[in-house]
Scaffold this active site. Structure first.
Site, PDB file in Angstrom:
ATOM      1  N   GLY A 263      48.319  42.858  38.363  1.00  7.96           N
ATOM      2  CA  GLY A 263      48.371  41.450  38.759  1.00  7.96           C
ATOM      3  C   GLY A 263      48.307  41.399  40.282  1.00  7.96           C
ATOM      4  O   GLY A 263      49.013  42.149  40.966  1.00  7.96           O
TER       5      GLY A 263
ATOM      6  N   GLN B 235      46.440  42.654  28.112  1.00  8.75           N
ATOM      7  CA  GLN B 235      47.518  42.067  28.927  1.00  8.75           C
ATOM      8  C   GLN B 235      48.007  40.743  28.332  1.00  8.75           C
ATOM      9  O   GLN B 235      49.184  40.397  28.469  1.00  8.75           O
ATOM     10  CB  GLN B 235      47.042  41.828  30.369  1.00  8.75           C
ATOM     11  CG  GLN B 235      46.821  43.083  31.187  1.00  8.75           C
ATOM     12  CD  GLN B 235      45.386  43.544  31.136  1.00  8.75           C
ATOM     13  OE1 GLN B 235      44.708  43.382  30.116  1.00  8.75           O
ATOM     14  NE2 GLN B 235      44.902  44.128  32.202  1.00  8.75           N
TER      15      GLN B 235
ATOM     16  N   ASP C 206      42.268  36.924  41.125  1.00  7.57           N
ATOM     17  CA  ASP C 206      42.411  38.167  41.895  1.00  7.57           C
ATOM     18  C   ASP C 206      41.846  38.039  43.294  1.00  7.57           C
ATOM     19  O   ASP C 206      42.294  38.702  44.221  1.00  7.57           O
ATOM     20  CB  ASP C 206      41.747  39.326  41.156  1.00  7.57           C
ATOM     21  CG  ASP C 206      42.651  39.804  40.038  1.00  7.57           C
ATOM     22  OD1 ASP C 206      42.598  39.209  38.947  1.00  7.57           O
ATOM     23  OD2 ASP C 206      43.460  40.720  40.277  1.00  7.57           O
TER      24      ASP C 206
HETATM   25  O1  MRU Z   1      43.759  44.180  35.638  1.00  8.46           O
HETATM   26  P1  MRU Z   1      44.946  43.304  35.894  1.00  8.46           P
HETATM   27  O2  MRU Z   1      45.909  43.257  34.764  1.00  8.46           O
HETATM   28  O3  MRU Z   1      45.607  43.624  37.227  1.00  8.46           O
HETATM   29  O4  MRU Z   1      44.319  41.834  36.047  1.00  8.46           O
HETATM   30  C1  MRU Z   1      45.186  40.787  36.361  1.00  8.46           C
HETATM   31  C2  MRU Z   1      44.543  39.458  36.377  1.00  8.46           C
HETATM   32  O5  MRU Z   1      43.350  39.322  36.179  1.00  8.46           O
HETATM   33  C3  MRU Z   1      45.419  38.286  36.723  1.00  8.46           C
HETATM   34  O6  MRU Z   1      44.965  37.127  36.090  1.00  8.46           O
HETATM   35  C4  MRU Z   1      45.394  38.057  38.233  1.00  8.46           C
HETATM   36  O7  MRU Z   1      45.692  39.237  38.929  1.00  8.46           O
HETATM   37  C5  MRU Z   1      46.338  36.996  38.657  1.00  8.46           C
HETATM   38  S1  MRU Z   1      48.018  37.503  38.560  1.00  8.46           S
HETATM   39  C6  MRU Z   1      48.996  36.246  39.090  1.00  8.46           C
END
Ligand code: MRU
Length: 355
Positions: free
Chosen positions: A50, A201, A242
């Site tokens: 995240g 997730q 992100d």
């Molecule tokens: O691969 P991840 O689990 O790190 O991806 C996370 C996401 O895509 C979230 O939606 C994003 O980081 C926003 S977290 C507040």
């Protein structure tokens, strides 16, 4: 009570504690991390993940890195070590801009200090890393306050991946709207959580968080979203981000773009919730956002079991970019950017600077 997603324990000689998110929801195990290398591995393997949470982890990582340096080391040696750790941590994951934002903020803090002794510099960097964590927690609460009214009583909300307390210091971004709505007395909405292949997730983390908060939660496979929209079960879609480019184009977990297009086809608003630390104003649009490519086993296996022929070719981008035209609004800790584009994003940041 649920442990903190990530925290620092002790003084500058202390360590990082974080929930190993790869084990959730089966086990809530706390990892103690004492080296930059182990922290890099934790970020890479999504033990901590995240965008905001990765930024906090990276900031703590620079404090861990300085533990190899004596308190009476020269300024040159100390700065060299900070740069080494920062450059290394920057290779862990490429898409979430919060990682680079936090490392940059820590480097600037170090550079802004007079050539004080290394002990003081270590203490100052720990204070800065804690500030990054605390500010993110406050930002998430503010995002919740600004966005809670977007959730209608009795409505259906669709979310993707995990943008909750596990992805941030606490409380989350997309999920903050839901937590805040509930705290304000709106208890009749229902959340549909996409499972979020390949690493689930949504199923593992978002459902876990929402159910702990007592929110009406229904898990769906990613490919069911259009069916639910067609049946009038979804009133809005909200996700995290992100990296958001200067024109509002938004990178988020793979599958987000498809949801935004589906939402447009069904005339359902698609919202993004993210702190201003997730904006990358140095890039004009989403075409310049680096997209992380991950290993094929994430697609060919489920829970360690093969689900595809051994030699099949795999394409596994971890994120996609939703063009700003599909986004009804972006909720930040400072307010709401409606119809995000270069101008409205610029105005939002100008008003922050002015205020
Ligand atoms: O691969 P991840 O689990 O790190 O991806 C996370 C996401 O895509 C979230 O939606 C994003 O980081 C926003 S977290 C507040």
């Amino acid at each position: 009570m649920t442990p903190k997603t990530i925290r620092w324990v002790g003084d500058t000689n202390g360590h990082v504690e974080l929930i190993d998110q790869t084990l959730l929801p089966v086990e809530c195990r706390i990892l103690s991390i004492r080296s930059v290398k182990t922290l890099w591995e934790a970020i890479r393997m999504l033990r901590i993940r995240g965008a905001p949470a990765i930024g906090i982890a990276a900031a703590y990582g620079l404090v861990l890195g300085l533990q190899d340096i004596q308190d009476d080391a020269s300024r040159e040696e100390t700065v060299k070590k900070i740069n080494e750790s920062a450059d290394y941590l920057a290779t862990s994951r490429p898409t979430a801009v919060n990682l680079f934002w936090a490392l940059d903020r820590m480097r600037k803090t170090a550079a802004s200090l007079p050539a004080a002794d290394t002990k003081q510099l270590k203490e100052r960097l720990l204070v800065e890393a804690e500030a990054i964590r605390d500010e993110d927690a406050a930002s998430c609460r503010a995002i919740g306050r600004h966005g809670a009214d977007l959730i209608p009583a009795g409505g259906g909300v669709l979310t993707h991946c995990n943008a909750g307390g596990l992805a941030t210091a606490e409380y989350g971004t997309a999920l903050a709207l839901m937590f805040a709505a509930r705290e304000q007395g709106n208890t009749s909405f229902r959340v549909y959580a996409d499972e979020t292949r390949p690493l689930l997730q949504g199923a593992r983390l978002t459902c876990w968080e929402l159910m702990q908060a007592g929110i009406d939660t229904t898990l769906i496979c990613d490919n069911m979203a259009g069916h639910l929209m067609g049946r009038g079960m979804i009133d809005l879609v909200v996700t995290g981000a992100d990296r958001i480019a200067a024109n509002g184009d938004t990178a988020n977990k793979i599958g987000t773009y498809s949801l935004a297009v589906l939402a447009r086809a069904h005339e359902i608003p698609f919202y993004v919730a993210a702190p201003t630390s997730s904006f990358d104003l140095s890039i004009p649009d989403g075409s310049q956002i680096p997209i992380e490519m991950r290993q094929s086993e994430e697609v060919t296996h489920l829970a360690g079991q093969p689900t595809a022929p051994p030699d099949v070719q795999v394409y596994n981008p971890a994120f996609d970019v939703t063009p700003h035209e599909y986004i009804a609004a972006i909720v930040t800790e400072k307010g709401i950017i409606t119809k995000p584009n270069s101008q409205s994003v610029r105005e939002h940041f100008n008003s922050i600077q002015a205020g």
